[in-house]
Enzyme design. Structure first.
Site, PDB file in Angstrom:
ATOM      1  N   GLU A 142       0.837  -1.203   0.000  1.00  0.00           N
ATOM      2  CA  GLU A 142       0.000   0.000   0.000  1.00  0.00           C
ATOM      3  C   GLU A 142       0.875   1.258   0.000  1.00  0.00           C
ATOM      4  OE1 GLU A 142      -3.078  -0.235   3.009  1.00  0.00           O
ATOM      5  OE2 GLU A 142      -4.196  -1.672   1.785  1.00  0.00           O
ATOM      6  N   GLU A 168      -6.131  -8.026  -0.996  1.00  0.00           N
ATOM      7  CA  GLU A 168      -6.713  -8.095   0.342  1.00  0.00           C
ATOM      8  C   GLU A 168      -8.208  -7.896   0.200  1.00  0.00           C
ATOM      9  OE1 GLU A 168      -4.972  -5.464   3.229  1.00  0.00           O
ATOM     10  OE2 GLU A 168      -2.929  -6.086   2.745  1.00  0.00           O
TER      11      GLU A 168
END
Ligand SMILES: *[C@@H]1O[C@H](CO)[C@@H](O)[C@H](O)[C@H]1NC(C)=O
Ligand SMILES: *[C@@H]1O[C@H](CO)[C@@H](O)[C@H](O)[C@H]1NC(C)=O
Length: 660
Positions: free
Chosen positions: A200, A276
């Site tokens: 991220e 995710e």
């Protein structure tokens, strides 16, 4: 007739998803005829060794589950039909001192959690491929996002950037870790089909493609040949990506079409994958325990699979932040500690497999949807039985050591003119103190009646004030106490030290590190723990301190001496010890509802934190941390202790009995 009956039976078995002995195993199907190529993402779908594959993956962090349970959880994943396990890698555990590594036999407290090669071999034995997200930053609600705290000793270091000082440490770590992974790549006969670069990165605001390139190069120069990818929320666009070089994947838990269409619009010629898909959520202290209902879980997963896309369910295996390894969010960042939100020790996450290894309705829903969407039929194992959990008998507490006694007897107190944060102490071969508590002691101080202590800046993160060994800071009794003296939310906080004149008093400031922020750009200064600015008594800066690092390492905990019968259990920080005999170790939970703030130690290892503000009121204690015969359990309590230690069969969510 007989033939028809048999055919009908077979058809029924296929329809019912009953696995047949004739079906190939996953590895037989994809690699049975030899391995020519690894995971390929050069078109709109994945190929593995030339065969189409949808990746049905689940997240399982080996460092959050005792190794004695790895096979059980992995087999339960495969029994749900998953073909892949995904794990992060925790740098701060593997390089627990600067330049000192533990990959399963390095002698650190977490040794029994750290044999990543063994974990991956078991995954392969259990017929699963593997995705490895080695960071080095991993977020993951894990202490400091996986970064070792000793990095903070480098003044001006710019974490998660191409800063050469930071990259030098990453390079040294990767040169130890990545060769272990390289041997276990799919095209070398192992389970790893792809690896993730950073994590991220689009959420940092550090626009630094040189950093991502440097990480990619470190993977490759250390022997990685398999596919490399990045993962970000789709809303981050390509900020965290190396578009056209590394596969992009997306993280989310709702609106699969928007998320996956956005990903596809950024990258139209590649397979679509959710790296995710959040099955549940984590808990900050004081919050209610988070759950995601089964229908939402199912419909979003189906939305992903029907896109069509591959997905990694995060988390699939609920687990635990053992020791002091829970992370935190920080609402305001910078030097402002008032928005700290520490996570609980439980990382159950409301996952398809719970923290204690139980199958939930999400596991069943996952299995049904994989049967529906995976055209590749392979043999699945029987679902292992969930292990029976024990509720050990209540144990009356008879042994105690007061915290003030521990401080008094601590050898080699560190002399320091000023208060300094724990990371900058000259201990652990130049790595400083990472976790636990740091005590700032001022001896022989004269205090006038009404003398006021002022701590400049923020307490990082909780302070107990002792005057001549007596606790004078308030006992925690409500969630709103966290807005008052003693916790991380106040800047420049003050407290009255004494109602009468005291000559030659001893003043102790006992500061607990509750967790380093794991999310975002991770500014250096924000992460220091202990005290970072001046301490004043009646507007005079206090200097010449004695500093005591209380790390609560396993070997130290096991050798603690000076246990005595209970002197007092009220408003006094102390350790309490009990022993209990076990013949056939079973999983259990330590019930901490009647405790207030502190932590539990089992056979030397810090099991997890106690905090009555909730939501966690029972600590998972896996059988792997117990032994046949006598077991020793210690609880450190900041305030007031009950008379007995209790166990529980199940988790307990809510606030403790001390919170009103
Ligand atoms: C893989 O799937 C794609 C898309 O469904 C299809 O076009 C292709 O022919 C398949 N490839 C193989 C090798 O089966
Ligand atoms: C544990 O068992 C041993 C041997 O049976 C016994 O001597 C000891 O007292 C027991 N300890 C506890 C704490 O029950």
């Amino acid at each position: 007739m007989a033939k028809v009956a048999i055919l009908v039976m077979i058809a029924l078995q296929v329809l019912a998803g009953i696995h047949s002995e004739d079906l190939p195993k996953n590895y037989e199907y994809y690699a049975g005829d030899g391995i020519v190529s690894g995971l390929n993402a050069d078109q709109r779908y994945f190929l593995l060794n030339g065969k189409n594959i949808t990746i049905f993956s689940g997240a399982f962090h080996y460092f959050r589950v005792h190794k004695s349970s790895w096979r059980d959880r992995l087999r339960k994943m495969r029994a749900a039909g998953l073909n892949t396990v995904e794990t992060y890698v925790a740098w701060n555990l593997h390089e627990y001192k600067s330049g000192v590594f533990d990959f399963g036999n390095g002698g650190s407290d977490f040794e029994e959690f750290l044999d990543i090669a063994e974990f991956l071999k078991i995954a392969q034995e259990e017929d699963l491929f593997a995705l490895v997200r080695a960071g080095p930053y991993i977020c993951s609600e894990w202490e400091f996002g996986g970064l070792p705290s000793w990095l903070l000793r480098e003044e001006g270091i710019k974490l998660r950037t191409s800063d050469p000082v930071y990259l030098e440490y990453v390079s040294r770590y990767f040169s130890e870790l990545v060769p272990i992974l390289a041997k276990l790549q799919f095209t070398n006969g192992g389970p790893i089909i792809a690896l993730q670069v950073e994590n991220e990165y689009g959420n940092t605001g550090n626009s630094d493609p040189d950093y991502l390139h440097a990480l990619k190069d470190l993977y490759i120069s250390n022997g990685i040949k398999e596919l490399l990818y990045t993962s970000d929320p789709a809303s981050a666009g390509t900020r965290g990506a190396l578009a056209n070089e590394l596969l992009m994947t997306a993280n989310f838990n709702n609106d699969p079409s928007w998320n996956l269409n956005t990903l596809d619009s950024l990258q139209s010629n590649k397979p679509t994958m959710a790296m995710e898909y959040w099955s549940g959520w984590f808990d900050h202290v004081t919050e209610d325990h988070h759950t995601v209902d089964i229908n939402t879980y199912k419909s979003v997963y189906e939305g992903i699979l029907s896109h069509p896309a591959s997905a990694n369910i995060y988390m699939f295996v609920g687990s635990t932040n053992f020791g002091f390894t829970n992370g935190a969010n920080s609402l305001y960042g910078g030097t402002d500690n008032s928005g700290l939100q520490p996570d609980t020790s439980s990382y159950d996450y409301d996952s398809p497999i719970s923290e204690s290894g139980e199958i939930t309705d999400k596991w069943t829903a996952t299995k049904e949807l994989i049967e529906k969407y995976n055209p590749v039929k392979t043999a699945l194992p029987e679902l292992p039985e969930t292990r029976e959990r024990a509720v050990y008998d209540d144990i009356k507490i008879e042994q105690q050591i007061l915290l003030s006694e521990i401080i008094n007897e601590f050898p080699n107190k560190i002399e320091s003119e000023k208060v300094v944060p724990m990371e900058l102490l000259d201990i652990n071969d130049g790595s400083g103190q990472s976790y636990g508590y740091i005590v700032y002691r001022k001896t022989n101080i004269d205090l006038k009646a009404g003398a006021t202590l002022t701590i400049k800046g923020y307490v990082r993160d909780h302070v107990l004030i002792l005057v001549d060994g007596e606790l004078i800071s308030p006992v925690l009794s409500s969630k709103s106490d966290l807005d008052k003296f003693g916790y991380w939310r106040l800047r420049d906080s003050s407290i009255e030290l004494t109602k009468q004149d005291l000559l030659g008093a001893t003043l102790d400031l006992v500061v607990e590190n509750n967790a380093r922020n794991n999310y975002g750009s991770l500014d250096q200064f924000q992460q220091f723990k202990g005290l970072t600015e001046d301490v004043l008594v009646d507007d005079q800066v206090v200097s010449n301190w004695q500093i005591v690092p209380l790390e609560f390492k396993k070997s130290w905990n096991q050798q603690l001496s000076g246990w005595h019968p209970i002197k007092t259990k009220d408003a006094t920080p102390a350790l309490y010890r009990v022993s209990f005999n076990v013949t056939d170790p079973k999983d259990t939970y330590v019930n901490v509802q009647d405790w207030n703030k502190g932590f539990v130690i089992i056979n030397g290892l810090v099991l997890g934190r106690v905090f009555a503000v909730g939501p966690q009121q029972a600590l998972y204690l896996p059988a792997g941390l117990l032994r046949e015969g006598v077991n020793e359990l210690i609880i450190f309590e900041h305030f007031s202790a009950p008379d007995v230690v209790k166990f529980s069969k199940d988790p307990i969510w809510g606030v403790g009995t001390n919170i009103h």
